[in-house]
Design a protein around this motif. Structure first.
Motif, short mmCIF file in Angstrom:
data_model
loop_
_atom_site.label_atom_id
_atom_site.label_comp_id
_atom_site.label_asym_id
_atom_site.label_seq_id
_atom_site.Cartn_x
_atom_site.Cartn_y
_atom_site.Cartn_z
N ASP A 331 0.92 -1.08 0.12
CA ASP A 331 -0.05 0.12 0.00
C ASP A 331 0.84 1.05 -0.08
OD1 ASP A 331 -2.21 -1.54 0.01
OD2 ASP A 331 -2.62 -1.85 2.19
N ASN A 332 0.53 1.89 1.05
CA ASN A 332 1.40 3.27 0.99
C ASN A 332 2.89 3.21 1.87
OD1 ASN A 332 -0.55 4.71 -0.42
ND2 ASN A 332 -1.63 5.24 1.64
N PHE A 333 3.42 1.98 2.19
CA PHE A 333 4.47 1.88 3.05
C PHE A 333 5.69 1.47 2.11
CE2 PHE A 333 7.15 -0.86 5.81
CZ PHE A 333 7.78 -0.05 6.42
N ASN A 334 6.87 1.85 2.05
CA ASN A 334 7.95 1.19 1.29
C ASN A 334 9.15 0.86 2.32
OD1 ASN A 334 7.30 1.08 -1.55
ND2 ASN A 334 6.41 3.25 -0.66
N GLY A 388 -2.23 10.71 3.31
CA GLY A 388 -2.90 11.91 2.74
C GLY A 388 -1.99 12.75 1.95
N ASP A 389 -1.67 14.09 2.37
CA ASP A 389 -0.82 14.79 1.76
C ASP A 389 0.46 14.92 2.56
OD1 ASP A 389 -2.82 15.63 0.03
OD2 ASP A 389 -3.56 17.28 1.25
N PHE A 390 0.83 13.98 3.41
CA PHE A 390 1.92 13.99 4.18
C PHE A 390 2.90 12.49 3.67
CE2 PHE A 390 -0.82 16.18 6.82
CZ PHE A 390 -0.12 17.19 7.20
N ALA A 426 12.24 12.84 7.82
CA ALA A 426 11.68 14.03 7.05
C ALA A 426 10.15 13.99 6.85
CB ALA A 426 12.35 14.38 5.60
N VAL A 427 9.42 15.08 7.01
CA VAL A 427 8.05 15.01 7.18
C VAL A 427 7.71 15.97 5.95
CG1 VAL A 427 5.84 15.39 7.74
CG2 VAL A 427 7.64 14.16 9.33
N THR A 428 7.18 15.52 4.69
CA THR A 428 6.67 16.62 3.83
C THR A 428 5.30 16.64 3.93
OG1 THR A 428 8.46 15.88 2.15
CG2 THR A 428 6.93 17.17 1.38
N TRP A 429 4.70 17.87 3.77
CA TRP A 429 3.26 18.25 3.38
C TRP A 429 3.06 19.29 2.24
CZ3 TRP A 429 0.27 22.29 6.93
CH2 TRP A 429 -1.12 22.23 6.58
N ASN A 430 2.41 18.42 1.24
CA ASN A 430 2.10 19.05 0.17
C ASN A 430 0.51 19.61 0.30
OD1 ASN A 430 4.35 18.47 -1.59
ND2 ASN A 430 3.45 16.48 -1.16
N ILE A 431 0.56 20.96 0.67
CA ILE A 431 -0.72 21.53 1.27
C ILE A 431 -1.74 21.53 0.02
CG2 ILE A 431 -1.66 23.72 2.07
CD1 ILE A 431 1.10 24.30 3.27
N LYS A 433 -1.47 22.07 -4.87
CA LYS A 433 -0.60 21.85 -6.15
C LYS A 433 0.52 23.04 -6.06
CE LYS A 433 -3.85 24.52 -9.17
NZ LYS A 433 -2.81 25.51 -9.63
N ASN A 434 0.43 23.98 -5.13
CA ASN A 434 1.60 25.13 -5.25
C ASN A 434 2.20 25.34 -4.22
OD1 ASN A 434 -1.44 26.45 -6.51
ND2 ASN A 434 0.42 26.59 -7.88
N TRP A 435 1.76 24.64 -2.97
CA TRP A 435 2.25 24.90 -1.76
C TRP A 435 2.92 23.90 -1.16
CZ3 TRP A 435 4.34 29.06 0.66
CH2 TRP A 435 3.70 30.56 0.52
N MET A 436 4.22 23.72 -0.51
CA MET A 436 4.75 22.50 0.13
C MET A 436 5.63 23.17 0.98
SD MET A 436 8.20 21.14 0.29
CE MET A 436 9.18 21.73 -0.79
N THR A 437 5.61 22.32 2.16
CA THR A 437 6.53 22.62 3.57
C THR A 437 6.91 21.23 4.00
OG1 THR A 437 4.59 22.18 5.03
CG2 THR A 437 4.78 24.27 4.18
N LYS A 438 8.42 21.53 4.48
CA LYS A 438 8.90 20.17 4.71
C LYS A 438 9.74 20.49 5.93
CE LYS A 438 11.78 16.64 2.28
NZ LYS A 438 12.17 16.52 1.17
N PHE A 439 10.02 19.31 6.79
CA PHE A 439 10.75 19.44 8.09
C PHE A 439 11.75 18.33 7.93
CE2 PHE A 439 11.95 17.20 11.96
CZ PHE A 439 12.65 18.15 12.71
N GLU A 440 13.03 18.62 8.05
CA GLU A 440 14.16 17.38 7.88
C GLU A 440 15.02 17.55 9.00
OE1 GLU A 440 15.25 17.46 3.39
OE2 GLU A 440 14.57 19.45 3.94
N TYR A 441 15.73 16.39 9.37
CA TYR A 441 16.54 16.37 10.45
C TYR A 441 17.77 15.24 10.36
CZ TYR A 441 18.93 15.50 15.14
OH TYR A 441 19.55 15.30 15.91
#
Length: 481
Positions: A331-334, A388-390, A426-431, A433-441
């Motif tokens: 499914d959505n896991f790799n 979802g969008d994450f 990392a967590v990516t949030w595709n808000i 089609k235009n906006w994207m935010t991302k946290f990375e460590y």
């Protein structure tokens, strides 16, 4: 661009163009819409985005011993200050739709420092790991200098079916960007000046040929030379590929000589800073995802490449590369496990990828953008999950050497082989089609204390070769038109 550069590329691409013309006779005629010149401009492609980023770096180690001009740094024995960087990258551009088989694109870039408590690694002397911004030498590095330039400027011609010829400054990303990429993670990207040909005449096959005679690096330095590229990708299935490639670089100096071959004292034949870096890479890659059901799939990669000297390159350039690995997806896991080797030539030289997007490999903390002379063996596990969008991402790296290396206080015997360990999340949030935010460590932990040569002690310049404990954090917001 030099005339002989175009002549060489014309010869290389002629075969592809003739092949495409010969197959056009039997190919079904493709009907394309007719655009007026103004329609071609208005219905083109937007190449505009704005990316705001905060980057934090906590790195063990001492401040550099000297400034860019060679003068002594009075605070050389003090610990590095943490870096706090806030930068904004603005890309503004447009590509027209085809008009009489011609399309034009222009894009400018501007990187602005909004908070510059960091060392952007630029100076007028060199662009390798020893580079430092003189008035920020006390800070850890974030390689995002402020800069304004033409990022891309090219013309496309599509007058032959299934073929595109592109001339000018362009961003290139091939395969998994290990060998050729635009280093898009950094605010200043890598771009190439020259001519490329992309052809899809042969069924299920994509051929990319190019000649470039100039590259702008992420340090904003422009380097002149000759780079020929040949890349052919055969589609086994919609998600599985076999790729053969050859990359022929006649760049005597990419600013990396000291890192590639070590300080002059380690190899006394000549000054390694002036060693010719010209090399060729030839390789084969099998990579893909094989679905068994709509919900279950297998991932696999097998790749091998050989790197040797080319057109006067230093004869120590002789190493090989492999990557093997695989995993599964439900499914959505790799999940997958891989190993990558950049081999060493008996400790004299190790496999290098000077035109690749190296940030994506061997951990995000960027301890190994240039391969140490003793090589790298990276064994790592990667997991992703989409909700979802994450998109959630985590990986773990166990990084060792191909040949034993000298350690700090280790005497005259090479007795170390473990660089360290790193994990990234990392967590990516595709808000939308235009906006994207991302946290990375990312966190790198040193194991054996790497030294540039024998009898290194825990102070002075030799100790600065160590890959010391480092933590990095990124917060990114991006708007794309």
């Amino acid at each position: 661009m030099k005339a002989n550069s175009y002549q060489r590329l014309r010869q290389v691409s002629l075969a592809v163009l003739l092949a495409s013309m010969s197959m056009q006779v039997v190919a079904e005629e493709e009907i394309l819409p007719e655009y007026t010149f103004m329609d071609a401009i208005k219905t083109g492609k937007n190449m505009t985005s704005f990316r705001l980023r905060y980057e934090f770096v906590d790195q063990d180690g001492l401040q550099p011993a000297t400034f860019a001009n060679g003068s002594a740094n009075p605070t050389a024995n003090r610990e590095l200050d943490n870096a706090n960087a806030v930068t904004l990258r603005s890309l503004i551009g447009w590509q027209t739709a085809p008009y009489k088989n011609w399309s034009f694109a222009a894009q400018i870039t501007n990187v602005s420092k909004l908070k510059d408590d960091f060392n952007d690694s630029t100076n007028t002397v060199r662009t390798n790991g020893a580079s430092n911004e003189s008035d920020r030498i006390n800070y850890a590095k974030v390689v995002d200098p402020d800069y304004t330039d033409i990022n891309q400027l090219f013309v496309d011609w599509t007058g032959i079916k299934n073929t595109r010829v592109r001339a000018g400054r362009q961003a290139i990303n091939l395969d998994n960007v290990r060998f050729i990429g635009d280093i898009a993670f950094r605010q200043n990207t890598q771009v190439f000046d020259g001519v490329s040909v992309f052809n899809k005449t042969i069924p299920d096959t994509e051929i990319y040929l190019a000649h470039f005679d100039r590259v702008r690096q992420i340090f904003t330095t422009h380097r002149s030379g000759d780079l020929e590229i040949a890349n052919a990708r055969y589609r086994i299935s919609p998600t599985e590929f076999l790729v053969g490639y050859g990359y022929f670089s006649n760049f005597e100096n990419l600013g990396l000589g000291n890192a590639w071959f070590g300080a002059g004292a380690l190899n006394n034949t000549f000054n390694n800073l002036l060693a010719d870096q010209s090399n060729k890479i030839i390789g084969l890659r099998l990579d893909g995802t094989h679905p068994f059901t709509p919900n279950y799939r297998a991932h696999y990669t097998a790749e091998y490449a050989k790197q040797t000297d080319y057109k006067g390159g230093d004869n120590r350039i002789d190493a090989h590369y492999y990557k093997v690995g695989g995993g599964f997806g439900i499914d959505n896991f790799n999940l997958r496990v891989d190993q990558e080797l950049l081999s060493s030539n008996d400790g004299q030289y190790a496999f290098q990828t000077p035109f690749g997007t190296n940030h994506l490999f061997q951990g995000w903390v960027d301890k190994f953008l240039v391969t140490p002379r003793q090589g790298i063996k990276d064994s790592f596990i990667t997991a992703t999950y989409k909700y979802g969008d994450f998109l959630f991402f985590v990986d773990y790296h166990d990084i060792s050497s191909d040949e034993d290396f000298f350690t700090v206080n280790g005497g005259a015997t090479a007795n170390g082989n473990r660089y360290g360990r790193e994990w990234n999340a990392a967590v990516t949030w595709n808000i939308d089609k235009n906006w994207m935010t991302k946290f990375e460590y990312g966190k790198y932990t040193e194991d054996d204390q790497y030294a540039a040569g024998p009898n290194a002690v825990t102070n002075g310049a030799t100790n600065r070769a160590r890959f010391q404990d480092t933590e990095k954090l990124w917060l990114t917001a991006m708007y794309t038109f």
